[in-house]
Write a protein that holds these residues in place. Structure first.
Motif, short mmCIF file in Angstrom:
data_model
loop_
_atom_site.label_atom_id
_atom_site.label_comp_id
_atom_site.label_asym_id
_atom_site.label_seq_id
_atom_site.Cartn_x
_atom_site.Cartn_y
_atom_site.Cartn_z
N SER B 96 88.10 71.91 -37.24
CA SER B 96 86.92 72.48 -37.89
C SER B 96 86.97 72.22 -39.38
N GLN B 97 85.83 72.43 -40.01
CA GLN B 97 85.76 72.21 -41.45
C GLN B 97 86.67 73.18 -42.19
N GLU B 98 86.77 74.40 -41.69
CA GLU B 98 87.64 75.41 -42.32
C GLU B 98 89.11 74.96 -42.26
N TYR B 99 89.45 74.43 -41.08
CA TYR B 99 90.83 73.95 -40.92
C TYR B 99 91.13 72.83 -41.91
N LYS B 100 90.18 71.93 -42.01
CA LYS B 100 90.40 70.80 -42.92
C LYS B 100 90.52 71.26 -44.36
N ARG B 101 89.72 72.26 -44.73
CA ARG B 101 89.76 72.75 -46.10
C ARG B 101 91.12 73.41 -46.40
N LEU B 102 91.52 74.27 -45.49
CA LEU B 102 92.80 74.94 -45.68
C LEU B 102 93.96 73.93 -45.71
N TYR B 103 93.86 72.95 -44.87
CA TYR B 103 94.94 71.95 -44.84
C TYR B 103 95.01 71.17 -46.14
#
Lengths: 375, 279
Positions: B96-103
């Motif tokens: 997800s976009q949230e996952y990518k941002r946090l990563y």
């Protein structure tokens, strides 16, 4: 004491020139005579007392013995491991002037006749003794010692006791022989008598010493068991007593014989015996050219010794007893030379100057000249 | 003899060109495991990392498809077209976009660490670390090949011991590719052994004799000892047993001793001499 070292070669025999008081010839072999070249070295004793090598000849195979030509002051004959004898002229370079090639195996000794100087003899591991003339390529005569056991028990192996300290080394071409007991055929030395040009002795690995008379058309020979079954490595005529000779063997002893007493062949009794003359086998025995009762011996125990033959008194000319090898303070062993660091193979008395000078050589590659009668 | 069989160092064997293919083949799996475990060492984890880890588990579980095609036997006939089209249009495994941002945030907070990409592409793997220099078969076992690790070590130790034994034999001069002693060499060895035994315990030599001291320093006895040990032997004719010795030139006979260890000439070298006579 004078010293000369032959780098990379082991001395087998040395002989003073009969013509020059300062010249010696040395026969040597590389790798202790097991494999490789041989070398004939001519050494001069310089006025300053140094030994100098003035000439040397490299040979294809190991050299085991040497003899100066009694007729020519520049010629030396050598006994080679490939079964040939080669006559060198020390004024020429590199190659011999004659090759005598009839022996089938190693030539162990050579000796020039001191009376009939047109002959020399050789003995070989092939069990034969040959008589040569320097002017002929072919031998004059071939003799084969045939003691009693060979005549009647030819198909049987003789019983020759083994000794733990028998460290007789088989030369290069012998190490592939399947049976070590075939040393019995080797004739280690043959020598002309200095008293009779037709008399010759030889000693062999079957423990027999044989006397030949070249005048006998049937080559009649007299054999006698000299060292109780052990190999006889050397024999020499006494220079003053025509009927006396000495033998040396691997039983560490030296025995002195009188021809006139060799009546019962195999039960011959010596007139003197130096028991345990050395700690190991005695390789060579040479009577003194100046004394009738003094002899020299060399041994695998790396020493040379000078002995008095106490069985004979040159003044009163009577038997006086046995020589005691342990009697170092009396008249038994007169001198011990201990400078060699390997087996001592060859030695020769000097006929020049004061009596008693000896040249010796051994597997350490050293040639020493020393006085054995000092003191 | 194959040169690799003489090598006793397993590390060296592993690093040899022959084994580099193994290294490259298995390297990604190991490196990934190693570095991932390092990476997930949470002892020094930052707040960003902790946040990411928690969110990561949740997001990942949410976005994962509930049913795989093989597991949903019922209703396949009605729904397979829509599921198939959805898979074509929307990858359920995509983060997800949230996952990518946090990563990305987590990645920026770890500047000195080499972060492995999550891709399975071998070409993107990092360079091997020192801890990776382990025999490749061992790595295969560590990655779950099913073999017991103890039995694997036993096999490795046995292999190394065999190699050491071969090396010791070679050092003793008893085994070389062409050093099967022929009859003449064996006879020489036997003779030398007899001589050494005779000279070491000569019965007739008194204990205080100087002969014993001379024997101890004798070069000849030393040579005989080397020959009896097989370290030195006769040089064969051209090293070829098929050559008839009688046909050889006189210069190539058994005229030298040589070392079976380094094949150097022992003693005095041989020089051929012409059989010529002065006329």
């Amino acid at each position: 004491m004078l010293k000369y070292h032959m780098q990379g070669f082991s001395g087998y025999n040395v002989q003073y020139s009969p013509y020059f008081d300062n010249k010696l010839a040395v026969a040597s072999a590389s790798n202790y005579g097991l494999v490789g070249n041989g070398r004939l070295s001519i050494l001069d004793i310089a006025p300053n007392g140094q030994l100098i090598e003035t000439k040397s000849f490299l040979t294809q195979d190991c050299l085991f013995d040497i003899a100066w030509n009694e007729q020519h002051e520049k010629q030396v004959v050598v006994a080679q491991g490939d079964g040939s004898l080669r006559l060198f002229d020390i004024d020429l370079a590199k190659y011999p002037i004659a090759i005598f090639n009839e022996h089938k195996k190693e030539v162990m000794s050579c000796n020039w006749n001191l009376i009939n100087k047109t002959m020399f003899t050789s003995s070989s591991w092939d069990g034969t003794v040959k008589i040569w003339s320097p002017t002929r390529k072919e031998s004059l005569l071939t003799l084969r010692p045939t003691p009693k056991w060979k005549k009647h028990l030819d198909s049987m192996e003789p019983i020759i006791p083994k000794r733990r300290n028998n460290i007789q080394i088989q030369p290069s071409h012998k190490i592939n022989m399947p049976n070590n007991n075939n040393n019995k055929d080797c004739i280690y030395q043959s020598q002309f008598s200095p008293h009779d040009p037709n008399l010759l002795i030889c000693c062999s690995g079957d423990s027999y010493t044989t006397i030949f008379d070249l005048r006998d058309p049937y080559n009649t020979q007299r054999n006698f068991l000299s060292h109780a079954g052990m190999e006889v490595l050397s024999a020499d005529f006494n220079k003053y007593r025509p009927n006396v000779l000495a033998t040396a063997g691997v039983d560490n002893s030296i025995r002195i014989w009188d021809f006139r007493m060799l009546v019962a062949r195999d039960a011959a009794i010596c007139i003197n015996e130096i028991v345990n003359a050395h700690d190991l086998a005695v390789r060579k025995v040479v009577w003194s050219p100046h004394h009738s009762d003094i002899l020299l011996s060399t041994s695998y125990d790396m020493s040379c010794k000078i002995w008095n033959d106490l069985s004979y008194d040159p003044i009163q000319q009577r038997k006086t007893g046995k020589t005691n090898s342990l009697d170092f303070t009396g008249n038994g062993c007169r001198f011990i030379m201990n400078q060699h660091t390997e087996f001592v193979f060859g030695a020769d008395w000097s006929m020049w100057g004061q009596p008693g000078y000896v040249a010796s050589t051994g597997w350490d590659g050293n040639v020493f000249i020393w006085n054995g009668l000092r003191g | 003899m194959d040169s690799s069989s003489c090598s006793t160092n397993p590390v060296g064997q592993f690093l040899s060109p022959k084994n580099n293919t193994l290294l490259s083949t298995h390297r990604p799996i190991v490196s990934r495991k190693t570095q991932v475990s390092d990476h997930y060492n949470t002892n020094d984890a930052s707040p960003h990392e902790t946040t990411f880890m928690n969110r990561n588990n949740q997001d990942y579980s949410v976005n994962r498809p509930h049913l795989l095609p093989a597991q949903s036997q019922q209703g396949i006939a009605e729904d397979w077209a829509s599921q198939f089209s959805s898979m074509q249009i929307k990858d359920p495994l995509e983060f997800s976009q949230e996952y990518k941002r946090l990563y990305s945030s987590y990645e920026s907070s770890q500047p000195q660490r080499q972060v492995p990409p999550m891709s399975m592409n071998v070409a993107h793997q990092p360079l091997p670390q020192p801890s990776m220099f382990v025999p490749s078969p061992l790595r295969q076992q560590r990655n779950g090949d099913g073999m017991d690790i103890d039995s694997y070590f036993d096999l490795q130790f046995q292999s190394v011991e065999k190699e050491l034994e071969i090396e010791n034999n070679a050092n003793a001069g008893t085994a070389r590719n062409d050093n099967v002693l022929d009859e003449e060499q064996l006879q020489l060895q036997k003779t030398a052994r007899d001589i050494v035994e005779s000279c070491s315990t000569p019965s007739s030599i008194s204990s205080n004799s100087s002969v014993n001291a001379k024997f101890a320093e004798s070069k000849f006895i030393g040579l005989m000892r080397k020959i009896s040990d097989g370290v030195v032997t006769l040089k064969k004719i051209n090293g070829d047993k098929n050559v008839d010795q009688s046909q050889q030139a006189p210069s190539v006979g058994n005229n030298e001793f040589y070392s079976t260890v380094d094949e150097s000439v022992v003693g005095t070298p041989f020089y051929p001499v012409d059989d010529t006579v002065h006329m």
